[in-house]
Design a protein around this motif. Sequence first.
Motif, PDB file in Angstrom:
ATOM      1  N   TYR A 108       0.729  -1.318  -0.040  1.00  0.00           N
ATOM      2  CA  TYR A 108       0.243   0.083   0.073  1.00  0.00           C
ATOM      3  C   TYR A 108       0.653   0.473   0.037  1.00  0.00           C
ATOM      4  O   TYR A 108       1.851   1.102   0.563  1.00  0.00           O
ATOM      5  CB  TYR A 108      -1.171  -0.113   1.046  1.00  0.00           C
ATOM      6  CG  TYR A 108      -2.179  -1.179   0.834  1.00  0.00           C
ATOM      7  CD1 TYR A 108      -3.404  -0.861   0.380  1.00  0.00           C
ATOM      8  CD2 TYR A 108      -1.878  -2.052   1.820  1.00  0.00           C
ATOM      9  CE1 TYR A 108      -4.550  -1.004   0.339  1.00  0.00           C
ATOM     10  CE2 TYR A 108      -3.338  -3.071   1.058  1.00  0.00           C
ATOM     11  CZ  TYR A 108      -4.114  -3.147   1.069  1.00  0.00           C
ATOM     12  OH  TYR A 108      -5.350  -3.400   0.952  1.00  0.00           O
ATOM     13  N   SER A 135      -7.506  -3.923   3.205  1.00  0.00           N
ATOM     14  CA  SER A 135      -7.203  -5.596   3.456  1.00  0.00           C
ATOM     15  C   SER A 135      -8.151  -5.694   4.590  1.00  0.00           C
ATOM     16  O   SER A 135      -7.839  -7.548   4.615  1.00  0.00           O
ATOM     17  CB  SER A 135      -5.455  -4.854   4.192  1.00  0.00           C
ATOM     18  OG  SER A 135      -5.324  -5.037   4.990  1.00  0.00           O
ATOM     19  N   ARG A 223      -9.084 -11.711  -0.821  1.00  0.00           N
ATOM     20  CA  ARG A 223      -8.874 -10.270   0.693  1.00  0.00           C
ATOM     21  C   ARG A 223      -7.244 -10.469   0.312  1.00  0.00           C
ATOM     22  O   ARG A 223      -6.786 -10.710  -0.641  1.00  0.00           O
ATOM     23  CB  ARG A 223      -8.013 -11.559   1.756  1.00  0.00           C
ATOM     24  CG  ARG A 223     -10.047 -11.377   2.624  1.00  0.00           C
ATOM     25  CD  ARG A 223      -9.822 -11.716   3.753  1.00  0.00           C
ATOM     26  NE  ARG A 223      -7.829 -12.758   4.169  1.00  0.00           N
ATOM     27  CZ  ARG A 223      -7.463 -12.795   4.961  1.00  0.00           C
ATOM     28  NH1 ARG A 223      -7.334 -10.881   5.489  1.00  0.00           N
ATOM     29  NH2 ARG A 223      -5.578 -12.826   5.052  1.00  0.00           N
ATOM     30  N   PHE A 224      -6.908  -8.454   0.198  1.00  0.00           N
ATOM     31  CA  PHE A 224      -5.611  -8.085   0.425  1.00  0.00           C
ATOM     32  C   PHE A 224      -5.158  -7.852   1.502  1.00  0.00           C
ATOM     33  O   PHE A 224      -5.332  -7.727   2.813  1.00  0.00           O
ATOM     34  CB  PHE A 224      -6.112  -6.761  -0.230  1.00  0.00           C
ATOM     35  CG  PHE A 224      -6.661  -6.798  -1.223  1.00  0.00           C
ATOM     36  CD1 PHE A 224      -5.750  -6.876  -2.819  1.00  0.00           C
ATOM     37  CD2 PHE A 224      -7.806  -6.009  -1.570  1.00  0.00           C
ATOM     38  CE1 PHE A 224      -6.699  -6.500  -4.507  1.00  0.00           C
ATOM     39  CE2 PHE A 224      -9.004  -6.286  -2.409  1.00  0.00           C
ATOM     40  CZ  PHE A 224      -7.831  -6.532  -4.044  1.00  0.00           C
ATOM     41  N   ALA A 226      -1.906  -6.852   3.212  1.00  0.00           N
ATOM     42  CA  ALA A 226      -0.430  -5.601   3.244  1.00  0.00           C
ATOM     43  C   ALA A 226       0.823  -6.550   3.147  1.00  0.00           C
ATOM     44  O   ALA A 226       1.173  -7.558   3.782  1.00  0.00           O
ATOM     45  CB  ALA A 226      -0.500  -5.155   4.135  1.00  0.00           C
TER      46      ALA A 226
END
Lengths: 240, 333
Positions: A108, A135, A223-224, A226
């Motif tokens: 990010y 996220s 799902r993101f 990080a």
Amino acid sequence: MTSASAPQCFPAGDRTLVVEFARQPGALVAARVRAAAEYLLARPLTGVLDVVPAQASLAVHFDPLVVAAHHDTPDPMQAITHAVLQACLKAPAAPKARSRQIEIPVCYGGEHGEDLAEIAARAGIGVDDVIRLHSGARYEVQMLGFMPGFAYLGGLDRKLAAPRRDVPRKRIPAGTVGIGGEQTGVYPFETPGGWNLIARTPLILFRIDADARALLAPGDEVRFVAITAREFDAMKAAPA
Amino acid sequence: MSLVVERPGLLTSLQDLGRFGRQHLGVPVNGVMDEVSHRVANWLVGNEADEASLELTISGPTLLVQTDVVIAVCGADMGGRVDGERLPQWRPVRIPAGARIEFGRAALGARAYLAVAAGFDIAVTMDSRSTALRGGYGGIRGRALRKGDSLPLRSIEEAHTARWVRLLARAQHGISYPNWSVTRVNALGVEAPQTIRVVPGRHWQAFSVAAREQLAGAEYRVSPDSDRMGFRLDGFAIEARKSGAVASEAVPMGAIQVPHGGQPIVLMADRQTTGGYPVIAVVASADLTLMAQLGPRDRLRFELISLADSYRLLLSRERELTKIHEALLARLA
């Protein structure tokens, strides 16, 4: 919400048929659309060129000359409507393929997400909060479109919604995660675009080769996760 | 064994009949804008219709021929010349190694198609040789031609080629061509505006009666801000749908989208697989090739026809094309 009702057919020109399973999108309808598309793609009808599922409908592109000749009819739209409806009735109510859970590592902010601070300021929250909200959510792949492997993702936290930028960027690198309106998504290829850029993934979302495959498919849960800029570089350098 | 690009022209790219079968993955179709001119050009040099051709746009390229070739050019007339001598269209033409093919600006129509006997020797990407200009794949390095590009050709000897092409290829020197040509198919009317026939689109019923009448009554002009992706039309704004946006769905070539401002956009070969604007009508299949031949500032008006009429037109056009193809195959078969 009558997901079991008969689908409705709409000609969209003289070489495309749209089959609408319900007026409004919903989980049951989406599953039914995916199942029907899966069925039609696995058993290609003569003259059908493409089957494209959307949220509550699917489109069948066909060659009217081939369909007319195959069915020996002057009205290929009617012939294809009949054949597609038959197939839709035979198709199961839910897709065979289980929806998968896919994690997409993203870095990010910084050079990987130039508009992150702006999104935070607009929402009146901190940059860390934006990352936590983005996220923390589970997104559903609603459909693919726009460019090869681009997934329309539903499930963005309302706080993060932001209008498209007034001046679109000329070049957005492949893998960039953007927010446009109430949608979020990942650009599989370098492209011009007006979305707000918040992150980037080192993953390849679409491979252009003989058995071209998209990383994401309709119905997948995304799902993101990080990662740091260093992790991003390491993954990018590693052979896929 | 190649054509070398000395001047690329405005927008010249390799295209075939399109990349089908992966629209559900978001892969756009691409392919030629004017399918009829492309097919006839291929037939004229003894190729199958799905062989890739060069699509020339508005202003054509200059190509240096490095080996004896047999080519055919169909579509818009770009005043092609071979070492100064007029290059006839709609027939096969043998051009000797070392010659220079030079095109100018399109006089009537906007796109010309150059096919080469035995075909361009380029890789297939996802079942097609079409250039995806936005995606950056297919064709020659996924982009329009540039100065210095070398376009590899397949050998006529190796290819299974029609006899008239082999005879032509054996000519001793200079540019040579038969004294026959095929009838110009798909010619634009000389009188403006061009009439483009359309059938109802996905959201036809959702538009007001006034909007539907506006579409058929108004005259439009192709905006200079148009490309292979879509033609923006300047003219009467169509009353946009009251409920605004629609759900994103697959869109066909020729779909006439009406965005909020009401100025219609006609989606063409490089359209995205899906669109989110309401579609009032779709260009009839038989008239797509006419639409493809319109250039910036060309005038047009739409005429609504029924699906049945649209199929009648398409079938009769296809019969005409089949006749041409059969005549070509019979001649010197």
